[in-house]
Design a protein around this motif. Structure first.
Motif, mmCIF file in Angstrom:
data_model
loop_
_atom_site.group_PDB
_atom_site.id
_atom_site.type_symbol
_atom_site.label_atom_id
_atom_site.label_comp_id
_atom_site.label_asym_id
_atom_site.label_seq_id
_atom_site.Cartn_x
_atom_site.Cartn_y
_atom_site.Cartn_z
ATOM 1 N N GLY A 26 117.396 -0.731 20.655
ATOM 2 C CA GLY A 26 118.705 -0.445 20.071
ATOM 3 C C GLY A 26 118.888 1.045 19.881
ATOM 4 N N VAL A 27 120.138 1.448 19.774
ATOM 5 C CA VAL A 27 120.485 2.855 19.570
ATOM 6 C C VAL A 27 121.486 2.947 18.425
ATOM 7 C CG1 VAL A 27 121.446 4.954 20.591
ATOM 8 C CG2 VAL A 27 120.148 3.354 22.019
ATOM 9 N N HIS A 28 121.185 3.781 17.442
ATOM 10 C CA HIS A 28 122.111 4.033 16.338
ATOM 11 C C HIS A 28 122.844 5.347 16.603
ATOM 12 C CE1 HIS A 28 120.850 0.735 13.801
ATOM 13 N NE2 HIS A 28 119.578 1.094 13.939
ATOM 14 N N TYR A 29 124.149 5.259 16.734
ATOM 15 C CA TYR A 29 124.995 6.442 16.886
ATOM 16 C C TYR A 29 125.430 6.928 15.502
ATOM 17 C CZ TYR A 29 125.507 5.754 21.952
ATOM 18 O OH TYR A 29 125.272 5.634 23.300
ATOM 19 N N GLY A 30 125.835 8.170 15.451
ATOM 20 C CA GLY A 30 126.336 8.688 14.186
ATOM 21 C C GLY A 30 126.627 10.163 14.280
ATOM 22 N N SER A 31 126.849 10.766 13.114
ATOM 23 C CA SER A 31 127.113 12.199 13.016
ATOM 24 C C SER A 31 126.316 12.766 11.854
ATOM 25 C CB SER A 31 128.610 12.458 12.798
ATOM 26 O OG SER A 31 129.371 12.016 13.908
ATOM 27 N N VAL A 32 125.926 14.028 11.977
ATOM 28 C CA VAL A 32 125.145 14.689 10.938
ATOM 29 C C VAL A 32 125.513 16.166 10.899
ATOM 30 C CG1 VAL A 32 123.208 15.023 12.546
ATOM 31 C CG2 VAL A 32 122.800 15.144 10.080
ATOM 32 N N VAL A 33 125.561 16.723 9.699
ATOM 33 C CA VAL A 33 125.807 18.149 9.537
ATOM 34 C C VAL A 33 124.809 18.697 8.530
ATOM 35 C CG1 VAL A 33 127.555 17.759 7.734
ATOM 36 C CG2 VAL A 33 127.523 19.929 8.991
ATOM 37 N N ALA A 34 124.298 19.892 8.818
ATOM 38 C CA ALA A 34 123.409 20.605 7.903
ATOM 39 C C ALA A 34 124.026 21.962 7.620
ATOM 40 C CB ALA A 34 122.012 20.765 8.506
ATOM 41 N N LEU A 35 124.255 22.256 6.352
ATOM 42 C CA LEU A 35 124.860 23.521 5.940
ATOM 43 C C LEU A 35 123.785 24.469 5.419
ATOM 44 C CD1 LEU A 35 128.015 22.293 3.968
ATOM 45 C CD2 LEU A 35 127.841 22.903 6.396
ATOM 46 N N ALA A 36 123.880 25.734 5.809
ATOM 47 C CA ALA A 36 123.008 26.769 5.273
ATOM 48 C C ALA A 36 123.457 27.115 3.857
ATOM 49 C CB ALA A 36 123.049 28.000 6.171
ATOM 50 N N ALA A 37 122.676 27.934 3.173
ATOM 51 C CA ALA A 37 122.983 28.272 1.788
ATOM 52 C C ALA A 37 124.325 28.979 1.634
ATOM 53 C CB ALA A 37 121.859 29.138 1.209
ATOM 54 N N ASP A 38 124.753 29.690 2.667
ATOM 55 C CA ASP A 38 126.041 30.392 2.587
ATOM 56 C C ASP A 38 127.222 29.512 2.986
ATOM 57 O OD1 ASP A 38 125.763 30.178 5.335
ATOM 58 O OD2 ASP A 38 125.764 32.336 5.730
ATOM 59 N N SER A 40 127.684 28.031 5.899
ATOM 60 C CA SER A 40 127.877 27.950 7.342
ATOM 61 C C SER A 40 127.144 26.734 7.906
ATOM 62 C CB SER A 40 127.377 29.224 8.026
ATOM 63 O OG SER A 40 125.987 29.389 7.809
ATOM 64 N N VAL A 41 127.584 26.285 9.067
ATOM 65 C CA VAL A 41 126.971 25.117 9.689
ATOM 66 C C VAL A 41 125.694 25.541 10.406
ATOM 67 C CG1 VAL A 41 127.249 23.286 11.394
ATOM 68 C CG2 VAL A 41 129.174 23.923 9.927
ATOM 69 N N GLU A 42 124.564 25.089 9.891
ATOM 70 C CA GLU A 42 123.262 25.380 10.495
ATOM 71 C C GLU A 42 123.008 24.465 11.685
ATOM 72 O OE1 GLU A 42 119.370 27.154 10.708
ATOM 73 O OE2 GLU A 42 121.105 27.718 9.498
ATOM 74 N N PHE A 43 123.445 23.221 11.570
ATOM 75 C CA PHE A 43 123.247 22.239 12.640
ATOM 76 C C PHE A 43 124.333 21.185 12.533
ATOM 77 C CE2 PHE A 43 121.730 18.102 14.053
ATOM 78 C CZ PHE A 43 121.304 18.391 15.351
ATOM 79 N N GLU A 44 124.787 20.704 13.689
ATOM 80 C CA GLU A 44 125.722 19.584 13.702
ATOM 81 C C GLU A 44 125.495 18.744 14.946
ATOM 82 O OE1 GLU A 44 129.968 20.324 14.885
ATOM 83 O OE2 GLU A 44 129.377 22.433 14.589
ATOM 84 N N ALA A 45 125.750 17.470 14.808
ATOM 85 C CA ALA A 45 125.691 16.535 15.931
ATOM 86 C C ALA A 45 126.746 15.477 15.689
ATOM 87 C CB ALA A 45 124.310 15.904 16.052
ATOM 88 N N GLY A 46 127.419 15.097 16.753
ATOM 89 C CA GLY A 46 128.477 14.106 16.601
ATOM 90 C C GLY A 46 129.791 14.740 16.203
ATOM 91 N N ASP A 47 130.528 14.065 15.327
ATOM 92 C CA ASP A 47 131.876 14.490 14.950
ATOM 93 C C ASP A 47 131.926 14.687 13.443
ATOM 94 O OD1 ASP A 47 134.571 14.948 14.665
ATOM 95 O OD2 ASP A 47 135.182 13.294 15.971
ATOM 96 N N ILE A 48 131.771 15.924 12.979
ATOM 97 C CA ILE A 48 131.717 16.207 11.548
ATOM 98 C C ILE A 48 133.093 16.539 10.974
ATOM 99 C CG2 ILE A 48 129.359 17.006 11.801
ATOM 100 C CD1 ILE A 48 130.410 19.892 11.349
ATOM 101 N N GLU A 49 134.131 16.555 11.812
ATOM 102 C CA GLU A 49 135.461 16.928 11.350
ATOM 103 C C GLU A 49 136.456 15.776 11.322
ATOM 104 O OE1 GLU A 49 135.848 19.629 9.971
ATOM 105 O OE2 GLU A 49 134.365 21.010 10.783
ATOM 106 N N ALA A 50 136.115 14.636 11.895
ATOM 107 C CA ALA A 50 137.032 13.488 11.878
ATOM 108 C C ALA A 50 137.124 12.918 10.468
ATOM 109 C CB ALA A 50 136.537 12.409 12.846
#
Length: 335
Positions: A26-38, A40-50
């Motif tokens: 099986g495969v789990h799809y999704g979205s993830v965002v990691a924000l830095a201390a300031d 800003s987006v340190e990492f993103e995958a998928g759709d973090i703005e919908a």
């Protein structure tokens, strides 16, 4: 304030594979965002703005809104106001204390009746012949706090869940302030309360603000309460409470349909949404995202793997995949 996020089919990506006997089952799809201390987006995958529904991950924001409105609770009960509790005795006693402070009782709650969330407690409840109740429902702490706030301000109690009620308008205003974006849509959550649609990035930004706020601010008070009483936020058998207990200063809140937010006192934060709502993928993906932000793998080991069991024997497991896995591994084993 930014415009509301766009309502669309989210462009989720594969985040985790379920393996059985070395084959991807099986495969789990999704979205993830990691924000830095300031922020800003340190990492993103998928759709973090919908636009999406954070479900109970909104509760810390709602607790801030109630404090801004004048609600006063001690630290333990404030944590319960932001909780998706398990239905333990201390949770039910805490809800009764909040209601008593308002001069109200269980009959004044308008959340949907349910059995306790914790399966062990639920089985005990049923074996004793007890039925679903508003008190036992996982959101009763939030609803009791809503009633207390409403009473303190002299607003009508019977319709406190109406989206046009002054309380709900104040909470919507707080959500927009903390996320930095207008609400895309309002609907009804599983507990009967108004539910506000924002983006995953906006939600994560909001928890970052709460975790990093001054101690004497409403945001800082909510963060401190949740950190001091992690088992009031969820329960003694819940991964969210264990995660907060494992990493000093960490703030975490989950939501139904596999939503998870986590933030640290310096403002670093992550948000996770698993597309199919599967809870088994939520915490391994969360652990990988925390690793991207520099949290030691030794602190995350308990949360990073979900086995596939046949009886008590592991025949496979859930493994984070894609760019998220690569980034987490690179941070864990720097060159």
């Amino acid at each position: 304030m930014d415009k509301p996020p766009v309502i669309r089919e989210p462009a989720h990506v594969p985040l985790a594979h379920v393996l059985r006997g070395g084959v991807i089952e099986g495969v789990h799809y999704g979205s993830v965002v990691a924000l830095a201390a300031d922020g800003s987006v340190e990492f993103e995958a998928g759709d973090i703005e919908a636009a999406f529904y954070p479900r109970s991950a909104l509760k810390p924001l709602q607790a801030v809104g109630m404090l801004r409105s004048g609600m006063e609770l001690d630290s333990e009960l404030l944590a319960l106001s932001a909780a998706s509790h398990s239905g333990e005795d201390r949770h039910l006693a805490g809800v009764r204390r909040i209601l008593a402070a308002a001069g109200l009782g269980e009959a004044d709650l308008r959340n949907s009746p349910d059995l306790p969330y914790d399966p062990v407690i639920r089985d005990e409840w049923l074996s004793e012949g007890r039925s679903a109740s508003r008190l036992a429902q996982t959101c009763s702490g939030k609803h009791a706090a809503m009633l207390l706030t409403t009473q303190l301000l002299g607003w009508s109690v019977e319709d406190y869940l109406d989206p046009w009620h002054p309380l709900q308008q104040k909470l919507a205003e707080t959500v927009e302030d903390l996320t930095g974006q207008a609400i895309a849509r309002v609907t009804v959550d599983g507990c009967g309360a108004p539910l506000f649609s924002v983006s995953l990035r906006g939600l994560t930004q909001a928890l970052s603000q709460i975790a990093s706020a001054a101690a004497d601010s409403p945001e800082g008070r909510v963060a401190a309460a949740m950190q001091e009483h992690p088992e009031m936020v969820a329960g003694k058998r819940r991964d969210v409470s264990r995660l907060m207990g494992s990493i000093p200063g960490l703030l975490a809140k989950d939501g139904f349909e596999a939503v998870q937010t986590v933030a640290l006192p310096d403002g670093r934060a992550i948000g996770v949404k698993i597309a199919d709502g599967s809870d088994r993928a939520r915490m391994p993906v969360t652990a990988a995202a925390l690793a991207v932000l520099g949290i030691s793998p030794s602190l995350l080991a308990e949360f990073a793997y979900s086995p596939v069991l046949v009886g008590s024997a592991a025949v496979g497991g859930l493994r984070v995949t894609g760019e998220l896995a690569a980034r987490a591994a690179a941070v864990a084993t720097p060159t």
